[in-house]
Scaffold this active site. Structure first.
Site, PDB file in Angstrom:
ATOM      1  N   TYR A 133       0.835  -1.212   0.000  1.00 27.75           N
ATOM      2  CA  TYR A 133       0.000   0.000   0.000  1.00 27.75           C
ATOM      3  C   TYR A 133       0.867   1.257   0.000  1.00 27.75           C
ATOM      4  O   TYR A 133       0.668   2.169  -0.805  1.00 27.75           O
ATOM      5  CB  TYR A 133      -0.919  -0.026   1.215  1.00 27.75           C
ATOM      6  CG  TYR A 133      -1.871   1.147   1.303  1.00 27.75           C
ATOM      7  CD1 TYR A 133      -2.884   1.322   0.366  1.00 27.75           C
ATOM      8  CD2 TYR A 133      -1.768   2.083   2.335  1.00 27.75           C
ATOM      9  CE1 TYR A 133      -3.759   2.398   0.442  1.00 27.75           C
ATOM     10  CE2 TYR A 133      -2.637   3.148   2.427  1.00 27.75           C
ATOM     11  CZ  TYR A 133      -3.634   3.298   1.485  1.00 27.75           C
ATOM     12  OH  TYR A 133      -4.491   4.361   1.571  1.00 27.75           O
ATOM     13  N   ASN A 156      -5.827   9.649   8.831  1.00 27.65           N
ATOM     14  CA  ASN A 156      -6.929   8.810   9.315  1.00 27.65           C
ATOM     15  C   ASN A 156      -8.263   9.553   9.294  1.00 27.65           C
ATOM     16  O   ASN A 156      -8.386  10.634   9.871  1.00 27.65           O
ATOM     17  CB  ASN A 156      -6.643   8.329  10.739  1.00 27.65           C
ATOM     18  CG  ASN A 156      -5.504   7.346  10.793  1.00 27.65           C
ATOM     19  OD1 ASN A 156      -4.387   7.664  10.408  1.00 27.65           O
ATOM     20  ND2 ASN A 156      -5.777   6.141  11.266  1.00 27.65           N
ATOM     21  N   GLY A 161      -0.156  -3.651  20.875  1.00 28.27           N
ATOM     22  CA  GLY A 161       1.003  -3.065  21.529  1.00 28.27           C
ATOM     23  C   GLY A 161       0.610  -2.485  22.875  1.00 28.27           C
ATOM     24  O   GLY A 161      -0.315  -2.952  23.545  1.00 28.27           O
TER      25      GLY A 161
END
Length: 399
Positions: free
Chosen positions: A220, A249, A280
Site C-alpha cells: 500500500y 486517518n 502493543g
C-alpha cells in the site's frame, strides 16, 4: 439521358435534401452499449439544457474547463461507492454537478449511493479502473484503492499492481491517460502512509518518509508513492492539471465494519459488547478527521490553483488508549479493553502539519472527535442492529 431518368431527378434531389436535414437535426452518437474488441468505451455527453439547445447547430460537446468556479461540471469519481467517495459524491451532487461513479465494488457498496440512482445528474458504472474507459468529463477524482489493512493485505500483489496493474499504478495510469486525452483536471487521493514510520513529527509535505519497502504494509505504502510519482510525471511531461492530497486517518458514517481500521474496529466491538483490541502498549498516536472535513479539503484542492501535495487531516493527536476511552464515553462506559501483540511496521506516531493547507487552501478541520464519533456510532448501530436511532443512509446529518 432518357426521359424516364430525367423525370426521376426531382424526386432524387428531394430525397437527398430530406436526408441531409434529418442527419443535421439528429446527429448520430455512437451507441455506448456496443462492445469494443480492445477498449471498453463509453462516451458520456453533457445532459444539461445548454447542450440540448445547441445540438441542432453544433453537435460537438463543449466541456467546462477544470477549475472554473460557479458553473456546472461533469465529474468522474473513481471509488465513488466507497466510504469517502460516496460522501464526496453527495457534496458534488448537492453543488449541482453531474457525477459519474466508477467502482468495481471490491470495497464499495451500492447502498452508499442508492439515494442518487433516480437523479438524472448521477450515473453509476461498475468497472475496474485497471481496464481503460473513455468518458467526457471536466474533472477526475481518483479515489479507487483498497485503503484498509484487511483489504490491501488480502491480496498485496494486486494492491501494488493496483498502483501497478490495478487501482494504484495501472488504474492511476489509465485515469491519467484519460485526463490527458480530454484535458481534464486530475486529483489523486494519496495517503499519510507515504511517510511510513516517520522520524519527523509532525509530518510536513516536504518530508520524504521512512518506509520499509519489503514490509507487510509496503504494498500500500509504496503503491501510493508510485502513484504520486506518475501524477507528477504526467504533470511535468504532459501538462496535465494535477492535484495531490495526502489523507490522514478519516472516520465517519459508511465506513466498512470490521475493516481493520482502529476507529471502525473500536466502535463495532463496543456496540457488540466485545473487548476493544489495542495492539502493543496503546501509546502509538493517530490523528482522526471526520469525513465531511476531508471532503471539503478535497473540493478546495480540486478547485484551487496549487498542485500539492497537501496534508489533509486533523492535527488533534490521540493515543490508541485515549481513542478507546472516547469510544467508551460515547457507547458504553463498561466496554473492556484487550491488549494484543503489535502488528508489523505499525507507525509509532502520526500527526499532520496542515500549515500549507491553511495558507493556500483556506482549509482546516472543524469537527472534533467527540462531535463526529456519535454520528458514526449512529450509522453503525443502524447497520448492525437495524436500530431506528441510526441513520438510514449514513448521511452526515445523523446525530
Amino acid at each position: 439521358m432518357s426521359r424516364a431518368f430525367r423525370n426521376r431527378i426531382p424526386f432524387l434531389l428531394v430525397g437527398i435534401a430530406i436526408s441531409a436535414l434529418f442527419f443535421h437535426t439528429f446527429p448520430i452518437v455512437a451507441d455506448s452499449s456496443e462492445p469494443s474488441a480492445t477498449l471498453p468505451t463509453r462516451r458520456v455527453l453533457l445532459e444539461d439544457s445548454s447542450y440540448a439547445t445547441k445540438a441542432t447547430s453544433k453537435p460537438d460537446v463543449v466541456r467546462v474547463p477544470g477549475g472554473v468556479k460557479g458553473r456546472r461540471k461533469r465529474i468522474v469519481v473513481t471509488g465513488g461507492a466507497g466510504f469517502v467517495g460516496s460522501h464526496l459524491v453527495d457534496r458534488l451532487i448537492e453543488r449541482g454537478d453531474s457525477v459519474i461513479v466508477i467502482d468495481n465494488m471490491f470495497t464499495g457498496r451500492k447502498e452508499n449511493v442508492l439515494h442518487h440512482l433516480r437523479n438524472p445528474n448521477f450515473e453509476l458504472i461498475r468497472h475496474d479502473v485497471v481496464e481503460p474507459i473513455l468518458l467526457e468529463v471536466d474533472q477526475i477524482y481518483h479515489l479507487a484503492c483498497p485503503a484498509s489493512p484487511v483489504h490491501y493485505k488480502y491480496n498485496p500483489v494486486k494492491t501494488i499492481i493496483s498502483f501497478l496493474k490495478s487501482t494504484n499504478v495501472m488504474g492511476t495510469l489509465n485515469m491519467l491517460g484519460l485526463a490527458k486525452r480530454i484535458n481534464a483536471r486530475f486529483l489523486l487521493t494519496s495517503t499519510s502512509e507515504v511517510y511510513g514510520d516517520p522520524l519527523q513529527h509532525p509530518q510536513v509535505e516536504t518530508y520524504w518518509g521512512n518506509v520499509n519497502p519489503i514490509g507487510v504494509r509496503s504494498c500500500y505504502d509504496e503503491g501510493k508513492r508510485v502513484a504520486e510519482t506518475l501524477s507528477m510525471d504526467y504533470h511535468r511531461g504532459a501538462g496535465i492539471e494535477v492535484r495531490i492530497a495526502r489523507i490522514f486517518n478519516t472516520y465517519g458514517p459508511r465506513m466498512s465494519i470490521d475493516d481493520g481500521r482502529v476507529v471502525s474496529n473500536f466502535v463495532a466491538q463496543a456496540l457488540r459488547k466485545e473487548p476493544m483490541t489495542v495492539y502493543g502498549d496503546g501509546k502509538q498516536t493517530r490523528s482522526f478527521q471526520f469525513v465531511s472535513d476531508l471532503v471539503e479539503g478535497l473540493m478546495r484542492l480540486m478547485e484551487g490553483d496549487h498542485v500539492g501535495p497537501f496534508n489533509l487531516g486533523n492535527p488533534g493527536e490521540f493515543t490508541m488508549l485515549e481513542l478507546a476511552q472516547v469510544v467508551q464515553e460515547t457507547i458504553d462506559k463498561n466496554a473492556k479493553i484487550e491488549f494484543r501483540p503489535n502488528t508489523e511496521d505499525d507507525p509509532h506516531k502520526r500527526k499532520p502539519d496542515i500549515s500549507k493547507a491553511k495558507e493556500l487552501l483556506g482549509w482546516q478541520p472543524t469537527v472534533s472527535l467527540r462531535e463526529g464519533l456519535p454520528r458514526m456510532v449512529s450509522d453503525f448501530r443502524q447497520r448492525l442492529f437495524g436500530d431506528s436511532k441510526g441513520s438510514l443512509d449514513g448521511s452526515l446529518s445523523a446525530e
